[in-house]
Design a protein around this motif. Sequence first.
Motif, PDB file in Angstrom:
ATOM      1  N   PHE A  14       8.609  12.522 -12.293  1.00 17.78           N
ATOM      2  CA  PHE A  14       7.322  12.532 -11.601  1.00 17.78           C
ATOM      3  C   PHE A  14       7.302  13.602 -10.509  1.00 17.78           C
ATOM      4  N   VAL A  15       6.155  14.226 -10.366  1.00 15.24           N
ATOM      5  CA  VAL A  15       5.860  15.015  -9.174  1.00 15.24           C
ATOM      6  C   VAL A  15       5.072  14.104  -8.244  1.00 15.24           C
ATOM      7  N   VAL A  16       5.589  13.908  -7.028  1.00 16.55           N
ATOM      8  CA  VAL A  16       4.965  13.001  -6.071  1.00 16.55           C
ATOM      9  C   VAL A  16       4.447  13.808  -4.885  1.00 16.55           C
ATOM     10  N   VAL A  17       3.137  13.704  -4.621  1.00 14.48           N
ATOM     11  CA  VAL A  17       2.542  14.376  -3.461  1.00 14.48           C
ATOM     12  C   VAL A  17       1.899  13.320  -2.568  1.00 14.48           C
ATOM     13  N   ASP A  18       1.838  13.629  -1.275  1.00  6.53           N
ATOM     14  CA  ASP A  18       1.342  12.683  -0.285  1.00  6.53           C
ATOM     15  C   ASP A  18      -0.038  13.099   0.195  1.00  6.53           C
ATOM     16  N   ALA A  19      -1.057  12.354  -0.218  1.00  9.62           N
ATOM     17  CA  ALA A  19      -2.427  12.622   0.218  1.00  9.62           C
ATOM     18  C   ALA A  19      -2.884  11.599   1.241  1.00  9.62           C
ATOM     19  N   ARG A  20      -1.943  10.904   1.862  1.00 14.35           N
ATOM     20  CA  ARG A  20      -2.333   9.938   2.893  1.00 14.35           C
ATOM     21  C   ARG A  20      -2.870  10.619   4.143  1.00 14.35           C
ATOM     22  N   PRO A  21      -2.299  11.751   4.583  1.00  7.75           N
ATOM     23  CA  PRO A  21      -2.869  12.408   5.772  1.00  7.75           C
ATOM     24  C   PRO A  21      -4.276  12.949   5.539  1.00  7.75           C
ATOM     25  N   ALA A  22      -4.531  13.475   4.334  1.00  9.43           N
ATOM     26  CA  ALA A  22      -5.842  14.052   4.016  1.00  9.43           C
ATOM     27  C   ALA A  22      -5.940  14.204   2.502  1.00  9.43           C
ATOM     28  N   PRO A  23      -7.144  14.070   1.930  1.00  9.57           N
ATOM     29  CA  PRO A  23      -7.309  14.247   0.480  1.00  9.57           C
ATOM     30  C   PRO A  23      -6.903  15.658   0.053  1.00  9.57           C
ATOM     31  N   LEU A  24      -6.414  15.766  -1.183  1.00  6.59           N
ATOM     32  CA  LEU A  24      -5.994  17.046  -1.742  1.00  6.59           C
ATOM     33  C   LEU A  24      -6.972  17.475  -2.837  1.00  6.59           C
ATOM     34  N   LEU A  49       0.038   9.856  -3.589  1.00  4.44           N
ATOM     35  CA  LEU A  49       0.040   8.737  -2.650  1.00  4.44           C
ATOM     36  C   LEU A  49      -1.212   8.804  -1.800  1.00  4.44           C
ATOM     37  N   GLU A  50      -1.915   7.673  -1.712  1.00  9.08           N
ATOM     38  CA  GLU A  50      -3.127   7.569  -0.911  1.00  9.08           C
ATOM     39  C   GLU A  50      -2.978   6.382   0.035  1.00  9.08           C
ATOM     40  N   PRO A  51      -3.795   6.298   1.079  1.00 10.20           N
ATOM     41  CA  PRO A  51      -3.638   5.201   2.044  1.00 10.20           C
ATOM     42  C   PRO A  51      -3.774   3.837   1.387  1.00 10.20           C
ATOM     43  N   GLY A  52      -2.929   2.901   1.807  1.00 10.32           N
ATOM     44  CA  GLY A  52      -3.045   1.528   1.347  1.00 10.32           C
ATOM     45  C   GLY A  52      -4.001   0.756   2.243  1.00 10.32           C
ATOM     46  N   GLU A  53      -4.577  -0.294   1.704  1.00  9.08           N
ATOM     47  CA  GLU A  53      -5.484  -1.140   2.472  1.00  9.08           C
ATOM     48  C   GLU A  53      -5.087  -2.597   2.287  1.00  9.08           C
ATOM     49  N   GLY A  54      -5.354  -3.402   3.287  1.00  8.18           N
ATOM     50  CA  GLY A  54      -5.060  -4.827   3.191  1.00  8.18           C
ATOM     51  C   GLY A  54      -3.582  -5.073   3.016  1.00  8.18           C
ATOM     52  N   ALA A  55      -3.231  -5.793   1.942  1.00 11.57           N
ATOM     53  CA  ALA A  55      -1.837  -6.150   1.700  1.00 11.57           C
ATOM     54  C   ALA A  55      -1.012  -4.993   1.174  1.00 11.57           C
ATOM     55  N   ALA A  56      -1.656  -3.911   0.764  1.00 10.79           N
ATOM     56  CA  ALA A  56      -0.939  -2.796   0.148  1.00 10.79           C
ATOM     57  C   ALA A  56      -0.403  -1.832   1.199  1.00 10.79           C
ATOM     58  N   ASP A  57       0.850  -1.418   1.026  1.00 11.02           N
ATOM     59  CA  ASP A  57       1.458  -0.425   1.919  1.00 11.02           C
ATOM     60  C   ASP A  57       1.076   0.990   1.522  1.00 11.02           C
ATOM     61  N   VAL A  58       0.726   1.192   0.264  1.00  9.18           N
ATOM     62  CA  VAL A  58       0.357   2.519  -0.229  1.00  9.18           C
ATOM     63  C   VAL A  58      -0.448   2.332  -1.511  1.00  9.18           C
ATOM     64  N   PHE A  59      -1.328   3.286  -1.790  1.00  7.21           N
ATOM     65  CA  PHE A  59      -2.032   3.319  -3.071  1.00  7.21           C
ATOM     66  C   PHE A  59      -1.426   4.446  -3.892  1.00  7.21           C
ATOM     67  N   MET A  60      -1.019   4.155  -5.114  1.00  6.74           N
ATOM     68  CA  MET A  60      -0.411   5.132  -6.004  1.00  6.74           C
ATOM     69  C   MET A  60      -1.392   5.474  -7.127  1.00  6.74           C
ATOM     70  N   ARG A  61      -1.816   6.750  -7.166  1.00  8.89           N
ATOM     71  CA  ARG A  61      -2.692   7.211  -8.245  1.00  8.89           C
ATOM     72  C   ARG A  61      -1.835   7.961  -9.263  1.00  8.89           C
ATOM     73  N   ILE A  62      -2.030   7.630 -10.539  1.00  9.23           N
ATOM     74  CA  ILE A  62      -1.171   8.132 -11.605  1.00  9.23           C
ATOM     75  C   ILE A  62      -1.987   8.988 -12.568  1.00  9.23           C
ATOM     76  N   HIS A  63      -1.512  10.195 -12.812  1.00 10.57           N
ATOM     77  CA  HIS A  63      -2.120  11.041 -13.834  1.00 10.57           C
ATOM     78  C   HIS A  63      -1.087  11.433 -14.878  1.00 10.57           C
ATOM     79  N   ASN A  64      -1.488  11.381 -16.133  1.00 10.89           N
ATOM     80  CA  ASN A  64      -0.659  11.859 -17.220  1.00 10.89           C
ATOM     81  C   ASN A  64      -0.620  13.383 -17.201  1.00 10.89           C
ATOM     82  N   PRO A  65       0.323  14.003 -17.918  1.00  8.10           N
ATOM     83  CA  PRO A  65       0.403  15.467 -17.891  1.00  8.10           C
ATOM     84  C   PRO A  65      -0.778  16.177 -18.539  1.00  8.10           C
ATOM     85  N   ASP A  66      -1.627  15.444 -19.258  1.00 12.85           N
ATOM     86  CA  ASP A  66      -2.847  16.068 -19.765  1.00 12.85           C
ATOM     87  C   ASP A  66      -4.002  15.952 -18.773  1.00 12.85           C
TER      88      ASP A  66
END
Length: 279
Positions: A14-24, A49-66
């Motif tokens: 996986f390539v993991v990028v952090d978009a919690r500070p600001a959208p990419l 990685l996007e900001p988590g809300e409520g019970a979530a510590d982080v939101f993980m958005r997943i994209h396939n290589p296509d």
Amino acid sequence: MVPFRKMHGLGNDFVVVDARPAPLPLTPARIALLADRHRGIGCDQFITLEPGEGAADVFMRIHNPDGSEAGACGNATRCVASLVMAETGRDRVVVRTISGDLPSEFLPDGTVRVDMGAPRLGWQEVPLAEAMDTTELPLSLGPFSTPSACSMGNPHATFFVDDLDTAPWQEFGRQLEHHPLFPDRANIGFAQVIDPDHIRLAVWERGAGPTLACGSGACATLVNAHRRGLAGRRARIDLPGGTLQLEWRLDGHVLMAGPVATAFTGELDPLAGAAAAAG
């Protein structure tokens, strides 16, 4: 430029990028270029990685290589959970996906265990194109027939084979992914049951092709094998990249445990592929 981390679980990378500070500014076309193993960084899934809300510590958005978006990825969840646990100093965190919340924890042996939730077994939930029993689908192609299907946040079909080494699963995986029975396509697993607590598995992943490991596919395989009377509720599942430990608890939740690793870090241009996307 944006920092990224290249991680993997059993070689499922996986390539993991952090978009919690600001959208990419990442479009599907740009993600597909970055995920390309010849023209980009290369990965089985691109994780934001996007900001988590409520019970979530982080939101993980997943994209396939296509560039298509996926609902779940067990190996990526373990990787992301390990990052957030390292950040927070906690041994337990909750990773949110578009398919739901995934509680995760460090185990004493250094692996990460994820509660992948309960499988969805109804034909509409997989989904399938028409009403049928998901335990044995009336589907045959080449030497493969009567798979079982379920959703682990994304659609899975599991074919059971006598010998994984001789089964031509890569030859037929692409066709099965796109079979009309699967309106959203499907991840196709090919499983050899060695013992009720030991399964070998190879997966043709939707939008990615053959990968070294598939965490949600391993979960689906245990569920489907148990439903067919081929396995118990706990099993070691050996994939080309290594081994996962699975349990389908009596409360319906599937637990998956395995290692995580960071291969390297670097920086990427989030505008890569902008010209191609515009053209």
